[in-house]
Design a protein around this motif. Structure first.
Motif, mmCIF file in Angstrom:
data_model
loop_
_atom_site.group_PDB
_atom_site.id
_atom_site.type_symbol
_atom_site.label_atom_id
_atom_site.label_comp_id
_atom_site.label_asym_id
_atom_site.label_seq_id
_atom_site.Cartn_x
_atom_site.Cartn_y
_atom_site.Cartn_z
ATOM 1 N N LYS A 1 0.809 -1.226 0.000
ATOM 2 C CA LYS A 1 0.000 0.000 0.000
ATOM 3 C C LYS A 1 0.840 1.273 0.000
ATOM 4 O O LYS A 1 0.332 2.347 -0.273
ATOM 5 N N VAL A 2 2.119 1.146 0.362
ATOM 6 C CA VAL A 2 3.011 2.316 0.452
ATOM 7 C C VAL A 2 4.306 2.010 -0.285
ATOM 8 O O VAL A 2 4.515 0.904 -0.764
ATOM 9 N N ASP A 3 5.196 3.000 -0.330
ATOM 10 C CA ASP A 3 6.431 2.811 -1.096
ATOM 11 C C ASP A 3 7.602 2.277 -0.276
ATOM 12 O O ASP A 3 8.557 1.787 -0.850
ATOM 13 N N SER A 4 7.543 2.379 1.050
ATOM 14 C CA SER A 4 8.673 1.916 1.854
ATOM 15 C C SER A 4 8.221 1.591 3.276
ATOM 16 O O SER A 4 7.119 1.959 3.691
ATOM 17 N N LYS A 5 9.087 0.912 3.999
ATOM 18 C CA LYS A 5 8.791 0.596 5.400
ATOM 19 C C LYS A 5 8.698 1.873 6.225
ATOM 20 O O LYS A 5 7.866 1.979 7.125
ATOM 21 N N THR B 1 7.676 4.823 5.291
ATOM 22 C CA THR B 1 6.383 5.455 5.050
ATOM 23 C C THR B 1 5.281 4.733 5.796
ATOM 24 O O THR B 1 4.397 5.355 6.376
ATOM 25 N N LEU B 2 5.333 3.406 5.797
ATOM 26 C CA LEU B 2 4.327 2.617 6.512
ATOM 27 C C LEU B 2 4.345 2.934 8.001
ATOM 28 O O LEU B 2 3.298 3.182 8.610
ATOM 29 N N VAL B 3 5.511 2.956 8.588
ATOM 30 C CA VAL B 3 5.633 3.222 10.020
ATOM 31 C C VAL B 3 5.168 4.644 10.343
ATOM 32 O O VAL B 3 4.432 4.866 11.307
ATOM 33 N N THR B 4 5.564 5.593 9.539
ATOM 34 C CA THR B 4 5.185 6.986 9.773
ATOM 35 C C THR B 4 3.682 7.178 9.644
ATOM 36 O O THR B 4 3.050 7.812 10.489
ATOM 37 N N LEU B 5 3.107 6.616 8.590
ATOM 38 C CA LEU B 5 1.672 6.752 8.357
ATOM 39 C C LEU B 5 0.871 6.089 9.477
ATOM 40 O O LEU B 5 -0.087 6.667 10.005
ATOM 41 N N ALA B 6 1.271 4.883 9.866
ATOM 42 C CA ALA B 6 0.563 4.167 10.924
ATOM 43 C C ALA B 6 0.714 4.876 12.269
ATOM 44 O O ALA B 6 -0.243 4.960 13.044
ATOM 45 N N ALA B 7 1.888 5.399 12.555
ATOM 46 C CA ALA B 7 2.105 6.090 13.828
ATOM 47 C C ALA B 7 1.273 7.360 13.923
ATOM 48 O O ALA B 7 0.681 7.653 14.975
ATOM 49 N N ARG B 8 1.199 8.107 12.835
ATOM 50 C CA ARG B 8 0.386 9.335 12.853
ATOM 51 C C ARG B 8 -1.086 9.007 13.055
ATOM 52 O O ARG B 8 -1.780 9.668 13.818
#
Length: 110
Positions: A19-23, A25-32
Motif C-alpha cells: 500500500k506504500v512505497d517503503s517501510k 512510510t508505513l511506520v510513519t503513516l501508521a504512527a500518525r
C-alpha cells in the motif's frame, strides 16, 4: 522469494507494504494515524468531537493495530510525497560588503 507464512502482524506486513512505497512510510503513516485514534478515545468524554473515529471495526484495542487495519482496508490512503523545493540562492552585492565595512569603520571613528 517471500514465502507466505503466519506472521505476528495482522494484516500481514507484505500486504501493508503493498500500500506504500517503503517501510519508513508505513511506520510513519501508521504512527500518525494511531496518535489520532488515541486522541479520539481520550477526548470521548469531553464531547469535543473534532477527531476522526476509527474507520474499521476492529477486535484490536490498540491504536496501532487499528491504524494498520485501516491502511490494509485502504481507508487511509498514502499519496506521493511532494517534490522537494529547490533552494533559491541569492547572490550578494559585492559593493554591499564594502559599504557595510565602511559604515562600521565610520561608527568606530566617530
Amino acid at each position: 522469494m517471500a514465502l507466505d507464512h503466519d506472521t505476528m502482524i495482522d494484516p500481514p506486513i507484505e500486504n501493508l507494504l503493498g500500500k506504500v512505497d517503503s517501510k519508513f512510510t508505513l511506520v510513519t503513516l501508521a504512527a500518525r494515524r494511531a496518535r489520532n485514534i488515541n486522541s479520539y478515545f481520550n477526548q470521548l468524554g469531553e464531547g469535543l468531537g473534532h477527531m476522526i473515529p476509527p474507520q474499521v471495526s476492529s477486535t484490536a484495542h490498540k491504536p496501532l493495530s487499528m491504524a494498520f487495519e485501516e491502511i490494509a482496508a485502504e481507508k487511509i490512503i498514502w499519496t506521493e510525497a511532494p517534490e522537494p523545493v529547490e533552494e533559491v540562492v541569492v547572490e550578494e552585492d559585492p559593493d554591499a560588503e564594502a559599504q557595510a565595512a565602511a559604515d562600521a569603520a565610520a561608527d568606530v571613528t566617530g
